[in-house]
Enzyme design. Structure first.
Site, PDB file in Angstrom:
ATOM      1  CD  GLU A 135      -3.028  -1.165   2.158  1.00 45.78           C
ATOM      2  OE1 GLU A 135      -3.474  -0.067   2.507  1.00 45.78           O
ATOM      3  OE2 GLU A 135      -3.466  -2.246   2.581  1.00 45.78           O
ATOM      4  CB  SER A 159      -0.482   3.287   2.920  1.00 45.13           C
ATOM      5  OG  SER A 159      -1.248   4.392   2.540  1.00 45.13           O
ATOM      6  CE  LYS A 162       3.891  -1.525   7.771  1.00 44.76           C
ATOM      7  NZ  LYS A 162       4.433  -2.324   8.934  1.00 44.76           N
ATOM      8  NE  ARG A 222      -7.135  -3.166  -1.715  1.00 44.98           N
ATOM      9  CZ  ARG A 222      -7.523  -2.079  -2.420  1.00 44.98           C
ATOM     10  NH1 ARG A 222      -7.395  -2.065  -3.741  1.00 44.98           N
ATOM     11  NH2 ARG A 222      -8.005  -1.024  -1.814  1.00 44.98           N
TER      12      ARG A 222
HETATM   13  N1  LIG Z   1      -2.446  -8.073   6.746  1.00 45.74           N
HETATM   14  C1  LIG Z   1      -1.916  -7.825   5.559  1.00 45.74           C
HETATM   15  O1  LIG Z   1      -2.556  -8.136   4.545  1.00 45.74           O
HETATM   16  C2  LIG Z   1      -0.547  -7.208   5.432  1.00 45.74           C
HETATM   17  C3  LIG Z   1       0.030  -7.120   4.177  1.00 45.74           C
HETATM   18  C4  LIG Z   1       1.319  -6.622   4.055  1.00 45.74           C
HETATM   19  C5  LIG Z   1       1.999  -6.215   5.189  1.00 45.74           C
HETATM   20  N2  LIG Z   1       1.415  -6.278   6.410  1.00 45.74           N
HETATM   21  C6  LIG Z   1       2.215  -5.849   7.582  1.00 45.74           C
HETATM   22  O2  LIG Z   1       2.501  -7.026   8.331  1.00 45.74           O
HETATM   23  C7  LIG Z   1       2.555  -6.720   9.707  1.00 45.74           C
HETATM   24  C8  LIG Z   1       1.604  -7.617  10.481  1.00 45.74           C
HETATM   25  O3  LIG Z   1       0.272  -7.410   9.990  1.00 45.74           O
HETATM   26  P1  LIG Z   1      -0.948  -8.216  10.612  1.00 45.74           P
HETATM   27  O4  LIG Z   1      -2.012  -8.222   9.589  1.00 45.74           O
HETATM   28  O5  LIG Z   1      -0.472  -9.479  11.183  1.00 45.74           O
HETATM   29  O6  LIG Z   1      -1.373  -7.226  11.794  1.00 45.74           O
HETATM   30  P2  LIG Z   1      -2.266  -7.518  13.065  1.00 45.74           P
HETATM   31  O7  LIG Z   1      -2.991  -6.244  13.334  1.00 45.74           O
HETATM   32  O8  LIG Z   1      -3.036  -8.782  12.914  1.00 45.74           O
HETATM   33  O9  LIG Z   1      -1.210  -7.785  14.247  1.00 45.74           O
HETATM   34  C9  LIG Z   1      -0.399  -6.772  14.769  1.00 45.74           C
HETATM   35  C10 LIG Z   1       0.260  -7.303  16.032  1.00 45.74           C
HETATM   36  O10 LIG Z   1       1.141  -6.269  16.527  1.00 45.74           O
HETATM   37  C11 LIG Z   1       0.925  -6.114  17.909  1.00 45.74           C
HETATM   38  N3  LIG Z   1       1.213  -4.717  18.277  1.00 45.74           N
HETATM   39  C12 LIG Z   1       0.539  -3.608  17.876  1.00 45.74           C
HETATM   40  N4  LIG Z   1       1.079  -2.516  18.435  1.00 45.74           N
HETATM   41  C13 LIG Z   1       2.144  -2.942  19.155  1.00 45.74           C
HETATM   42  C14 LIG Z   1       3.121  -2.273  19.958  1.00 45.74           C
HETATM   43  N5  LIG Z   1       3.100  -0.955  20.119  1.00 45.74           N
HETATM   44  N6  LIG Z   1       4.089  -3.016  20.544  1.00 45.74           N
HETATM   45  C15 LIG Z   1       4.124  -4.373  20.410  1.00 45.74           C
HETATM   46  N7  LIG Z   1       3.201  -5.052  19.686  1.00 45.74           N
HETATM   47  C16 LIG Z   1       2.237  -4.350  19.071  1.00 45.74           C
HETATM   48  C17 LIG Z   1      -0.544  -6.477  18.127  1.00 45.74           C
HETATM   49  O11 LIG Z   1      -0.815  -6.846  19.483  1.00 45.74           O
HETATM   50  C18 LIG Z   1      -0.728  -7.624  17.151  1.00 45.74           C
HETATM   51  O12 LIG Z   1      -0.400  -8.859  17.749  1.00 45.74           O
HETATM   52  C19 LIG Z   1       2.226  -5.235   9.842  1.00 45.74           C
HETATM   53  O13 LIG Z   1       3.442  -4.538   9.956  1.00 45.74           O
HETATM   54  C20 LIG Z   1       1.517  -4.900   8.533  1.00 45.74           C
HETATM   55  O14 LIG Z   1       1.722  -3.565   8.192  1.00 45.74           O
HETATM   56  C21 LIG Z   1       0.157  -6.772   6.561  1.00 45.74           C
END
Ligand SMILES: NC(=O)c1ccc[n+]([C@@H]2O[C@H](COP(=O)([O-])OP(=O)(O)OC[C@H]3O[C@@H](n4cnc5c(N)ncnc54)[C@H](O)[C@@H]3O)[C@@H](O)[C@H]2O)c1
Length: 349
Positions: A135, A159, A162, A222
């Site tokens: 994104e 985004s 990020k 997507r």
């Molecule tokens: N979901 C997607 O489709 C996708 C795609 C590409 C990249 N990402 C990236 O991958 C990563 C994980 O995404 P996800 O979908 O698993 O997210 P999610 O929201 O399911 O999980 C995020 C996790 O981070 C923890 N967290 C949040 N704030 C925190 C803090 N301050 N300190 C410690 N832990 C903290 C939460 O408790 C949770 O367990 C993210 O960085 C996201 O940007 C996600």
């Protein structure tokens, strides 16, 4: 290796933790704040392994990060902790700047201090792997794909936060020589996906007999990737990726949102038909679009394929079938989250 995973109680982080414990010899420290999006039930089945440990902590808390790193002494930090839901970023962008930007800065500062004190061999082997999203590249028209050279054009508070964190990671590589890696991945789906995101939201609302809210015409595109393919890519990158390099990760599975919802409905019609004999697709309802909704994302994953030999193992058809079956078999995981109002509409601005 000793792998320090931030965000390992969330959707993708927990898939990585489960994968590393079940399919590698690595040791894993899961560092997670356990926000609304993180639950330890996601890693329950590996929690008794002697190669796994958990620390509850905030990536914005430098002391907590420093202590956890000093005690675990990681070879690799894989940084996934983030606020991740675009709709929530529209309602409350401050938390996204704090966790995604300030939290990533804190991780980099503490990782660098630890790395500087390592001996030469350990310093050369250390990796800081930042997990990001496609994104950051903005929105595509009808044609074209995001490559690692596409310029950044983030358009939602999520985004943008990020993108900010990606730039910080890159700067720590260029300025301080920290051995960094960045991956930018497309939309993930699969087991343990928090039921506020499109695919699980549609499954739980369909089963509840509620309207299936599709934003606008549902024609946003997507590129869907099964989460277990993503974590195999992450392992390939932190084990074998070239320091300082970015790798795009995608599934070659472009779908309009409405197609995704219709596919979920068709699988449910087959596996759990409605008692009244009607089709689940009759529950689909168009609702006001998300403000600033990006039209199309699609990834060119040539680099990671050519250089690291990673290719997705699941097609959309096989992955979505597994996903729907998982939600049908694991109601005890998602029902309490839905009861806590995870499935409410957000982000109308
Ligand atoms: N979901 C997607 O489709 C996708 C795609 C590409 C990249 N990402 C990236 O991958 C990563 C994980 O995404 P996800 O979908 O698993 O997210 P999610 O929201 O399911 O999980 C995020 C996790 O981070 C923890 N967290 C949040 N704030 C925190 C803090 N301050 N300190 C410690 N832990 C903290 C939460 O408790 C949770 O367990 C993210 O960085 C996201 O940007 C996600």
């Amino acid at each position: 290796m000793r792998i320090f995973v931030t965000g390992g109680a969330g959707f993708i982080g927990s898939a990585l933790v489960r994968h590393l414990i079940e399919h590698s010899e690595h040791e894993v420290l899961n560092f997670d704040k356990l926000t609304y999006a993180g639950t330890l039930s996601t890693v329950e089945r590996v929690a008794s392994s002697n190669r796994y440990c958990f620390v509850q902590g905030d990536i914005c808390d430098a002391d907590a990060v420093r202590t956890a790193i000093a005690e675990f002494r990681p070879d690799v930090i894989t940084h996934l902790a983030a606020e991740s839901h675009v709709d929530r970023s529209i309602d409350g962008p401050g938390a996204f700047v704090q966790t995604n930007v300030v939290g990533t800065y804190t991780m980099l500062a503490e990782a660098r201090a630890y790395w500087l004190a390592l001996d030469d061999a350990a310093k050369a082997a250390f990796r800081f792997h930042h997990i990001s999203t496609d994104e950051v590249y903005g929105s595509l028209g009808e044609d074209g794909l995001f490559t690692e050279d596409t310029h950044y054009d983030p358009r939602s508070p999520y985004s943008a936060s990020k993108a900010g964190s990606d730039h910080l990671v890159s700067a720590w590589g260029h300025t301080y020589g920290l051995p960094v890696l960045i991956t930018n991945c497309s939309n993930n789906y699969g087991p343990y996906h928090f039921p506020e995101k499109l695919i699980p939201l549609m499954i739980v609302k369909a089963l509840a007999g509620e309207p299936l809210p599709v934003y606008g015409a549902g024609d946003q595109v997507r590129d869907w990737l099964f989460v277990e393919d993503h974590v195999r890519a992450l392992q390939a990158v932190f084990e074998r990726g070239q320091v300082g390099r970015t790798y795009n990760v995608g599934g070659h599975n472009e779908k309009q949102n409405i197609e995704v919802v219709r596919t979920v409905c068709a699988i449910l019609d087959r596996l759990r038909p409605r008692a009244d004999g009607a089709l689940y697709a009759t529950q689909i309802t168009s609702v006001a679009d998300r403000p600033g909704h990006d039209k199309r994302y699609a990834i060119d994953a040539t680099r990671i394929g050519d250089e690291l030999g990673w290719h997705p193992q699941e097609t959309f058809e096989s992955g979505i079938e597994k996903t729907v079956r998982w939600y049908l078999d694991n109601e005890s995981w998602w029902r309490p989250l839905v009861a806590a109002k995870a499935a409410e509409r957000r982000g109308i601005a």
